[in-house]
Design an enzyme around this catalytic site. Structure first.
Site: not given
Ligand code: DX5
Ligand code: ZN
Length: 219
Positions: A6, A29, A31, A62
């Site tokens: 992330s 990832h 965020d 995400h």
């Protein structure tokens, strides 16, 4: 098992280098937090676009934002490969999933630790990724909620029953200490922020996580 560091935990002044340090990962990832759906604001489209320019990694976005339908096209155009939306953030989860697919991107659905798993069941056959939040979203560096293991097992069963090959992803408090148990429970993708970027750099963090999985059941 896919590993998805992330970027929330990386050093943004060195985004390009941080991305290079995790080039052995499967996904990056990303965020996105809006200060409404979650009590924190992270970053948005320009950072995704910069990450996209700096790296060939699969961008796993995400979206922790209310009414994510409003921004799906923008995130797709900024370089997302996969877009994951929260079932709590939209009145029309099925429509949101369809919109992602129509944009030609992989569709993901996710849910908070306090949301019954049944909330995602009706769209399981339509998604490429199911994400189990193993902390309350909004911040990196939180403690893994142990009840998440059982939630992963249940979703594993439901996906298998459907014959679905969807990625079963886990996000929040993932580290070398619990990666193996998550793999055994049926997860096929682990997101990790502080466990990858927190100590001695992305490459070493990724290596530790990966080493903790050796011998685990692979999917
Ligand atoms: C939490 C985010 C996570 C976070 C994970 O709201 O969705 O992706 O970056 O961070 P760690 O791995 O530090 O718990
Ligand atoms: Zn996340």
């Amino acid at each position: 098992m896919k590993l998805a560091p992330s970027l929330l935990a990386c050093d943004f002044t060195r985004l390009g280098e941080e991305l290079r340090s995790i080039q052995g990962a499967d996904w990056a990832h990303v965020d996105v937090m809006d200060g409404q759906f979650v009590p924190n604001i992270s970053f948005g489209l320009p950072i995704l676009a910069a990450a996209r320019r700096a790296s060939g990694l699969y961008m796993d976005v995400h979206l922790m934002i209310d009414s994510p339908e409003r921004y799906l096209r923008d995130f797709a155009e900024a370089g997302a490969d996969g877009l994951t939306v929260h079932v709590e953030a939209t009145r029309h989860i099925h429509r949101a999933v369809q919109m992602i697919r129509e944009l030609g991107k992989h569709a993901g659905v996710t849910l908070n630790p306090g949301t019954p798993l049944e909330a995602v069941r009706p769209v399981l056959a339509d998604v490429d990724t199911v994400l189990v939040m193993s902390v309350n979203p909004g911040f990196g560096g939180q403690k893994f909620l142990p009840q998440s293991l059982e939630r992963v097992r249940t979703l594993r069963r439901w996906l298998d029953d459907l014959g679905s090959a969807a990625t079963l992803q886990v996000d929040g408090g993932v580290s070398a200490a619990n990666a193996r148990a998550l793999a055994d429970a049926g997860a096929t993708c682990l997101v990790a922020g502080s466990a990858v970027f927190g100590a001695d750099g992305g490459a070493a963090g990724l290596e530790r996580l990966s080493a903790s999985l050796s011998g685990a059941a692979r999917k």
